[in-house]
Design a protein around this motif. Structure first.
Motif, PDB file in Angstrom:
ATOM      1  N   VAL A  61      99.223  46.047  58.370  1.00  0.00           N
ATOM      2  CA  VAL A  61      98.539  47.243  59.135  1.00  0.00           C
ATOM      3  C   VAL A  61      97.972  48.068  58.489  1.00  0.00           C
ATOM      4  CG1 VAL A  61      99.592  48.952  60.677  1.00  0.00           C
ATOM      5  CG2 VAL A  61     100.279  46.730  61.154  1.00  0.00           C
ATOM      6  N   ASP A  62      98.466  48.458  57.321  1.00  0.00           N
ATOM      7  CA  ASP A  62      97.579  49.195  56.316  1.00  0.00           C
ATOM      8  C   ASP A  62      96.264  48.757  56.048  1.00  0.00           C
ATOM      9  OD1 ASP A  62      99.595  51.279  56.462  1.00  0.00           O
ATOM     10  OD2 ASP A  62     100.408  50.695  54.530  1.00  0.00           O
ATOM     11  N   LEU A  63      96.152  47.604  55.982  1.00  0.00           N
ATOM     12  CA  LEU A  63      94.980  46.786  55.583  1.00  0.00           C
ATOM     13  C   LEU A  63      93.952  47.137  56.723  1.00  0.00           C
ATOM     14  CD1 LEU A  63      93.004  45.110  53.515  1.00  0.00           C
ATOM     15  CD2 LEU A  63      94.152  43.270  54.705  1.00  0.00           C
ATOM     16  N   ILE A  64      94.655  46.867  58.015  1.00  0.00           N
ATOM     17  CA  ILE A  64      93.667  46.776  59.019  1.00  0.00           C
ATOM     18  C   ILE A  64      93.231  48.251  59.261  1.00  0.00           C
ATOM     19  CG2 ILE A  64      93.920  46.803  61.643  1.00  0.00           C
ATOM     20  CD1 ILE A  64      95.639  44.254  61.224  1.00  0.00           C
ATOM     21  N   ILE A  65      94.121  49.273  58.992  1.00  0.00           N
ATOM     22  CA  ILE A  65      93.455  50.663  59.112  1.00  0.00           C
ATOM     23  C   ILE A  65      92.458  50.928  58.293  1.00  0.00           C
ATOM     24  CG2 ILE A  65      94.356  52.994  58.636  1.00  0.00           C
ATOM     25  CD1 ILE A  65      97.077  52.126  59.927  1.00  0.00           C
ATOM     26  N   LEU A  66      92.817  50.343  56.868  1.00  0.00           N
ATOM     27  CA  LEU A  66      91.733  50.755  55.717  1.00  0.00           C
ATOM     28  C   LEU A  66      90.401  50.079  56.189  1.00  0.00           C
ATOM     29  CD1 LEU A  66      91.197  51.658  52.883  1.00  0.00           C
ATOM     30  CD2 LEU A  66      91.965  49.398  52.029  1.00  0.00           C
ATOM     31  N   LYS A  67      90.257  48.708  56.821  1.00  0.00           N
ATOM     32  CA  LYS A  67      88.991  47.971  56.794  1.00  0.00           C
ATOM     33  C   LYS A  67      88.520  47.985  58.088  1.00  0.00           C
ATOM     34  CE  LYS A  67      87.519  45.684  53.774  1.00  0.00           C
ATOM     35  NZ  LYS A  67      86.518  46.212  53.114  1.00  0.00           N
ATOM     36  N   ALA A  68      89.211  47.975  59.173  1.00  0.00           N
ATOM     37  CA  ALA A  68      88.465  47.561  60.721  1.00  0.00           C
ATOM     38  C   ALA A  68      87.698  48.820  60.858  1.00  0.00           C
ATOM     39  CB  ALA A  68      89.864  47.599  61.595  1.00  0.00           C
ATOM     40  N   GLU A  69      86.442  48.304  61.494  1.00  0.00           N
ATOM     41  CA  GLU A  69      85.258  49.129  61.845  1.00  0.00           C
ATOM     42  C   GLU A  69      84.712  48.785  63.220  1.00  0.00           C
ATOM     43  OE1 GLU A  69      82.482  49.179  58.915  1.00  0.00           O
ATOM     44  OE2 GLU A  69      83.418  50.315  57.447  1.00  0.00           O
ATOM     45  N   ASN A  70      84.280  49.813  63.830  1.00  0.00           N
ATOM     46  CA  ASN A  70      83.309  49.180  65.055  1.00  0.00           C
ATOM     47  C   ASN A  70      81.914  48.977  64.723  1.00  0.00           C
ATOM     48  OD1 ASN A  70      81.919  51.691  64.913  1.00  0.00           O
ATOM     49  ND2 ASN A  70      82.874  52.725  66.374  1.00  0.00           N
ATOM     50  N   GLY A  71      81.182  48.617  65.494  1.00  0.00           N
ATOM     51  CA  GLY A  71      79.992  48.134  65.303  1.00  0.00           C
ATOM     52  C   GLY A  71      78.899  49.226  64.460  1.00  0.00           C
ATOM     53  N   GLN A  72      79.297  50.385  64.634  1.00  0.00           N
ATOM     54  CA  GLN A  72      78.476  51.712  64.012  1.00  0.00           C
ATOM     55  C   GLN A  72      79.081  51.990  62.672  1.00  0.00           C
ATOM     56  OE1 GLN A  72      79.693  51.587  67.598  1.00  0.00           O
ATOM     57  NE2 GLN A  72      77.780  50.969  67.954  1.00  0.00           N
ATOM     58  N   GLY A  73      80.067  51.310  62.112  1.00  0.00           N
ATOM     59  CA  GLY A  73      80.798  51.575  60.920  1.00  0.00           C
ATOM     60  C   GLY A  73      81.690  52.493  60.797  1.00  0.00           C
ATOM     61  N   GLU A  74      82.227  53.016  62.084  1.00  0.00           N
ATOM     62  CA  GLU A  74      83.236  54.101  62.178  1.00  0.00           C
ATOM     63  C   GLU A  74      84.653  53.247  62.179  1.00  0.00           C
ATOM     64  OE1 GLU A  74      81.861  55.430  66.015  1.00  0.00           O
ATOM     65  OE2 GLU A  74      80.506  56.732  64.961  1.00  0.00           O
ATOM     66  N   LYS A  75      85.612  53.791  61.315  1.00  0.00           N
ATOM     67  CA  LYS A  75      86.834  53.326  61.368  1.00  0.00           C
ATOM     68  C   LYS A  75      87.263  53.004  63.003  1.00  0.00           C
ATOM     69  CE  LYS A  75      87.438  53.552  56.983  1.00  0.00           C
ATOM     70  NZ  LYS A  75      87.580  51.883  56.362  1.00  0.00           N
ATOM     71  N   LEU A  76      87.954  52.081  63.259  1.00  0.00           N
ATOM     72  CA  LEU A  76      88.726  51.721  64.428  1.00  0.00           C
ATOM     73  C   LEU A  76      90.162  52.260  64.543  1.00  0.00           C
ATOM     74  CD1 LEU A  76      87.996  48.163  65.341  1.00  0.00           C
ATOM     75  CD2 LEU A  76      87.070  50.022  66.315  1.00  0.00           C
ATOM     76  N   PHE A  77      90.751  52.799  63.352  1.00  0.00           N
ATOM     77  CA  PHE A  77      91.932  53.309  63.159  1.00  0.00           C
ATOM     78  C   PHE A  77      92.177  54.317  62.250  1.00  0.00           C
ATOM     79  CE2 PHE A  77      92.361  48.497  64.641  1.00  0.00           C
ATOM     80  CZ  PHE A  77      92.896  48.964  65.788  1.00  0.00           C
ATOM     81  N   THR A  78      93.323  55.104  62.483  1.00  0.00           N
ATOM     82  CA  THR A  78      93.640  56.257  61.367  1.00  0.00           C
ATOM     83  C   THR A  78      94.984  55.724  61.404  1.00  0.00           C
ATOM     84  OG1 THR A  78      94.274  57.779  63.218  1.00  0.00           O
ATOM     85  CG2 THR A  78      91.903  57.686  62.362  1.00  0.00           C
ATOM     86  N   LEU A  79      95.700  56.570  60.425  1.00  0.00           N
ATOM     87  CA  LEU A  79      97.022  56.508  60.056  1.00  0.00           C
ATOM     88  C   LEU A  79      97.908  56.944  61.292  1.00  0.00           C
ATOM     89  CD1 LEU A  79      97.527  57.909  56.654  1.00  0.00           C
ATOM     90  CD2 LEU A  79      97.959  55.634  57.265  1.00  0.00           C
ATOM     91  N   GLU A  80      97.398  57.710  62.176  1.00  0.00           N
ATOM     92  CA  GLU A  80      98.016  58.139  63.505  1.00  0.00           C
ATOM     93  C   GLU A  80      98.157  56.823  64.223  1.00  0.00           C
ATOM     94  OE1 GLU A  80      95.485  60.906  64.950  1.00  0.00           O
ATOM     95  OE2 GLU A  80      96.169  62.601  63.430  1.00  0.00           O
ATOM     96  N   ASP A  81      97.522  55.838  64.293  1.00  0.00           N
ATOM     97  CA  ASP A  81      97.505  54.496  64.868  1.00  0.00           C
ATOM     98  C   ASP A  81      98.788  53.699  64.541  1.00  0.00           C
ATOM     99  OD1 ASP A  81      95.353  55.390  66.853  1.00  0.00           O
ATOM    100  OD2 ASP A  81      94.105  54.775  65.283  1.00  0.00           O
ATOM    101  N   LYS A  82      99.055  53.936  63.320  1.00  0.00           N
ATOM    102  CA  LYS A  82     100.122  52.907  62.552  1.00  0.00           C
ATOM    103  C   LYS A  82     101.064  52.549  63.484  1.00  0.00           C
ATOM    104  CE  LYS A  82     102.156  51.896  58.362  1.00  0.00           C
ATOM    105  NZ  LYS A  82     102.201  52.339  56.795  1.00  0.00           N
ATOM    106  N   ALA A  83     101.984  53.447  64.244  1.00  0.00           N
ATOM    107  CA  ALA A  83     103.144  53.115  65.005  1.00  0.00           C
ATOM    108  C   ALA A  83     102.602  52.234  66.226  1.00  0.00           C
ATOM    109  CB  ALA A  83     103.643  54.409  65.347  1.00  0.00           C
ATOM    110  N   ILE A  84     101.517  52.441  66.472  1.00  0.00           N
ATOM    111  CA  ILE A  84     100.862  51.611  67.748  1.00  0.00           C
ATOM    112  C   ILE A  84     100.630  50.074  67.343  1.00  0.00           C
ATOM    113  CG2 ILE A  84      99.154  51.232  69.250  1.00  0.00           C
ATOM    114  CD1 ILE A  84      98.977  54.209  69.698  1.00  0.00           C
TER     115      ILE A  84
END
Length: 112
Positions: A61-84
């Motif tokens: 999950v930490d890896l996903i938070i670190l790496k996942a982006e949308n098509g514009q290069g913006e992060k999809l997730f923040t640490l606030e999304d970790k619980a979800i």
């Protein structure tokens, strides 16, 4: 072109994985990411020392938070999304994390 410029160019290339479970209206969500870089792996391993040998789902999950982006290069997730994300199905997390680790899309792996 210098080696450092070639490395920078190559490592800036993005690919994506389609995640049906995260999509809307029957359209899968495209999760974009670049190759896993040495500095990023170092960052993950500081928090999860056994990441390469025995990755926990929290590490994935930490890896996903670190790496996942949308098509514009913006992060999809923040640490606030970790619980979800920690409440997501194991299969979804492991599939996405595996793609992020490999640096290539699942679709590319299926071709081989």
């Amino acid at each position: 072109m210098s080696i450092s410029k070639r490395i920078a160019e190559r490592t800036s290339t993005k690919t994506h994985i389609e995640v049906a479970e995260w999509g809307e209206n029957g359209t899968p969500e495209k999760v974009y990411y670049g190759p896993l870089l040495a500095g990023e792996l170092n960052r993950i391993q500081r928090k999860h020392p056994q990441f390469l040998n025995n990755a926990s789902f929290e590490a994935m999950v930490d890896l996903i938070i670190l790496k996942a982006e949308n098509g514009q290069g913006e992060k999809l997730f923040t640490l606030e999304d970790k619980a979800i994300l920690m409440r997501e199905e194991v299969g979804v997390i492991s599939t996405v994390a595996a793609a992020l680790m490999s640096g290539s899309s699942v679709e590319e792996h299926e071709k081989n």
